[in-house]
Design a protein around this motif. Sequence first.
Motif, PDB file in Angstrom:
ATOM      1  N   CYS A   1      -8.204 -17.569  21.521  1.00 47.28           N
ATOM      2  CA  CYS A   1      -6.966 -18.241  21.644  1.00 47.28           C
ATOM      3  C   CYS A   1      -7.108 -19.590  21.096  1.00 47.28           C
ATOM      4  N   LEU A   2      -6.184 -20.116  19.988  1.00 52.75           N
ATOM      5  CA  LEU A   2      -6.469 -21.250  19.320  1.00 52.75           C
ATOM      6  C   LEU A   2      -4.790 -22.070  19.383  1.00 52.75           C
ATOM      7  N   ASP A   3      -4.805 -23.233  19.574  1.00 59.41           N
ATOM      8  CA  ASP A   3      -3.527 -23.853  19.397  1.00 59.41           C
ATOM      9  C   ASP A   3      -4.051 -25.326  18.392  1.00 59.41           C
ATOM     10  N   ILE A   4      -3.323 -25.094  17.487  1.00 59.52           N
ATOM     11  CA  ILE A   4      -3.640 -26.253  16.520  1.00 59.52           C
ATOM     12  C   ILE A   4      -2.158 -26.769  15.891  1.00 59.52           C
TER      13      ILE A   4
ATOM     14  N   SER B   1     -21.190 -20.592  21.533  1.00 61.70           N
ATOM     15  CA  SER B   1     -20.403 -20.833  22.615  1.00 61.70           C
ATOM     16  C   SER B   1     -19.510 -19.556  22.948  1.00 61.70           C
ATOM     17  N   ASN B   2     -19.417 -19.323  24.292  1.00 66.98           N
ATOM     18  CA  ASN B   2     -18.651 -18.397  24.818  1.00 66.98           C
ATOM     19  C   ASN B   2     -17.032 -18.739  24.988  1.00 66.98           C
ATOM     20  N   LEU B   3     -16.794 -19.908  24.562  1.00 69.57           N
ATOM     21  CA  LEU B   3     -15.481 -20.425  24.899  1.00 69.57           C
ATOM     22  C   LEU B   3     -14.326 -19.349  24.095  1.00 69.57           C
ATOM     23  N   LYS B   4     -13.264 -19.240  24.785  1.00 67.44           N
ATOM     24  CA  LYS B   4     -12.435 -18.050  24.609  1.00 67.44           C
ATOM     25  C   LYS B   4     -10.871 -18.854  24.095  1.00 67.44           C
ATOM     26  N   LYS B   5     -10.813 -20.224  24.745  1.00 67.73           N
ATOM     27  CA  LYS B   5      -9.631 -20.778  24.258  1.00 67.73           C
ATOM     28  C   LYS B   5      -9.896 -22.169  23.969  1.00 67.73           C
ATOM     29  N   LEU B   6      -9.110 -22.675  22.840  1.00 67.98           N
ATOM     30  CA  LEU B   6      -9.370 -24.005  22.567  1.00 67.98           C
ATOM     31  C   LEU B   6      -7.872 -24.638  22.201  1.00 67.98           C
ATOM     32  N   THR B   7      -7.689 -25.596  22.551  1.00 69.15           N
ATOM     33  CA  THR B   7      -6.348 -26.305  22.391  1.00 69.15           C
ATOM     34  C   THR B   7      -6.711 -27.771  21.713  1.00 69.15           C
ATOM     35  N   LEU B   8      -6.144 -27.846  20.503  1.00 68.13           N
ATOM     36  CA  LEU B   8      -6.507 -29.261  19.769  1.00 68.13           C
ATOM     37  C   LEU B   8      -4.946 -29.610  19.423  1.00 68.13           C
ATOM     38  N   ARG B   9      -3.764 -29.492  19.954  1.00 67.48           N
ATOM     39  CA  ARG B   9      -2.533 -29.748  19.815  1.00 67.48           C
ATOM     40  C   ARG B   9      -2.497 -31.002  19.519  1.00 67.48           C
ATOM     41  N   LEU B  10      -1.816 -31.615  18.516  1.00 66.74           N
ATOM     42  CA  LEU B  10      -1.422 -32.686  18.112  1.00 66.74           C
ATOM     43  C   LEU B  10      -2.700 -33.826  17.755  1.00 66.74           C
ATOM     44  N   CYS B  11      -3.754 -33.115  17.339  1.00 67.57           N
ATOM     45  CA  CYS B  11      -4.776 -33.807  16.861  1.00 67.57           C
ATOM     46  C   CYS B  11      -4.507 -34.015  15.298  1.00 67.57           C
ATOM     47  N   LEU B  12      -3.947 -35.176  14.957  1.00 71.21           N
ATOM     48  CA  LEU B  12      -3.290 -35.688  13.634  1.00 71.21           C
ATOM     49  C   LEU B  12      -4.542 -35.632  12.577  1.00 71.21           C
TER      50      LEU B  12
END
Length: 133
Positions: free
Chosen positions: A33-36, A3-14
């Motif tokens: 960019c990664l948000d965990i 994948s060419n995905l550049k930003k992934l947000t997984l905020r509060l994926c408990l």
Amino acid sequence: MQSNLKKLTLRLCLNLGKESLLHILTKLKALECLDISGCINMDLMTLSKAKFAKNLRWLNIELLNPSSADLHGLSTGIEKLSLKSCLHLSDDIAKHLSYLPQLKQVNLENCPLITPEVIKYLNDKITNIEICV
């Protein structure tokens, strides 16, 4: 499949665990960019083991409790890091941020164990860093 995905947000994926994250991240070679933040079941050492990390520039691990090994193992290409509300983040652990040579901005808001001494230490060790407290 890459994948060419550049930003992934997984905020509060408990329920997101290290195996799931590692599986996802191995497919995302272009990720920058990664948000965990708030993924409390996350093992942050997964980030240092994942080979995707070479392109990672921005990382949000707010509300987590990184260890010195976690910070030391991060990709050296990280430029922005948010540690906001990492309530157990201490000066000794935060000093490991000096091992991130590309770091330009770090957020240490609501980290009650951080002292002015470590802010000065980071300012002395990392050229042109912006520290939010």
